[in-house]
Write a protein that holds these residues in place. Structure first.
Motif, PDB file in Angstrom:
ATOM      1  N   ARG A 133       0.841  -1.190   0.000  1.00 50.57           N
ATOM      2  CA  ARG A 133       0.000   0.000   0.000  1.00 50.57           C
ATOM      3  C   ARG A 133       0.877   1.241   0.000  1.00 50.57           C
ATOM      4  NH1 ARG A 133      -2.721  -0.616   6.044  1.00 50.57           N
ATOM      5  NH2 ARG A 133      -0.861  -0.050   7.274  1.00 50.57           N
ATOM      6  N   GLN A 134       0.292   2.315  -0.499  1.00 54.18           N
ATOM      7  CA  GLN A 134       1.049   3.552  -0.635  1.00 54.18           C
ATOM      8  C   GLN A 134       0.148   4.744  -0.394  1.00 54.18           C
ATOM      9  OE1 GLN A 134       2.924   4.094  -4.497  1.00 54.18           O
ATOM     10  NE2 GLN A 134       4.593   5.256  -3.573  1.00 54.18           N
ATOM     11  N   THR A 135       0.649   5.699   0.371  1.00 53.64           N
ATOM     12  CA  THR A 135      -0.020   6.975   0.560  1.00 53.64           C
ATOM     13  C   THR A 135       0.854   8.059  -0.044  1.00 53.64           C
ATOM     14  OG1 THR A 135       0.982   7.133   2.760  1.00 53.64           O
ATOM     15  CG2 THR A 135      -1.254   6.248   2.631  1.00 53.64           C
ATOM     16  N   PRO A 136       0.266   9.211  -0.370  1.00 48.32           N
ATOM     17  CA  PRO A 136       1.025  10.273  -1.032  1.00 48.32           C
ATOM     18  C   PRO A 136       2.274  10.674  -0.247  1.00 48.32           C
ATOM     19  CG  PRO A 136      -1.295  10.751  -1.149  1.00 48.32           C
ATOM     20  CD  PRO A 136      -1.164   9.561  -0.245  1.00 48.32           C
ATOM     21  N   GLY A 137       3.394  10.740  -0.956  1.00 46.43           N
ATOM     22  CA  GLY A 137       4.633  11.176  -0.348  1.00 46.43           C
ATOM     23  C   GLY A 137       5.381  10.109   0.418  1.00 46.43           C
TER      24      GLY A 137
END
Length: 123
Positions: free
Chosen positions: A37-41
């Protein structure tokens, strides 16, 4: 190998979602599949993985006890059952596949990636 992820959406904190990732193409070459998973920045982070032959699993500490990864009997689809969701689980979730018989947590080890699916958990 192509990976098709589905199942994301919007859910309230404490709720559940189930993600699916179907592999097609040279699927016999796949030994391991995982979810990131990835979140902005931020860097993409490991969530869970499973080996497609014996079903060995691994989980990030942040999701252990809440998320369950599994595979279908045909060994071409993996699922991520996410329970007791928290706002901090909000991210774009990606499935990945690996043509080697081990279960790494590093995204750099994976050979194939599906498109992301958005999971949003509201407080």
């Amino acid at each position: 190998v192509q990976l098709q992820a589905s199942g994301g959406g919007l859910v309230q904190a404490g709720g559940s979602l189930r993600l699916s990732c179907a592999a097609s193409g040279r699927t016999p070459s796949i030994y391991t599949m995982g979810w990131f998973r990835q979140t902005p920045g931020k860097e993409r982070e490991f969530v869970a993985g499973v080996t497609m032959t014996v079903g060995k699993t691994d989980y990030a500490d942040s999701v252990k006890g809440r998320f369950t990864i599994s595979r279908d009997s045909g060994k071409t689809t993996v699922f991520l059952q996410m329970n007791s969701l928290k706002p901090e689980d909000t991210a774009v979730y990606y499935c990945a596949a690996l043509e080697a018989n081990y279960l790494p947590r590093s995204q750099r080890a994976y050979d194939y990636w599906g498109q992301g699916t958005q999971v949003t958990v509201s407080s």
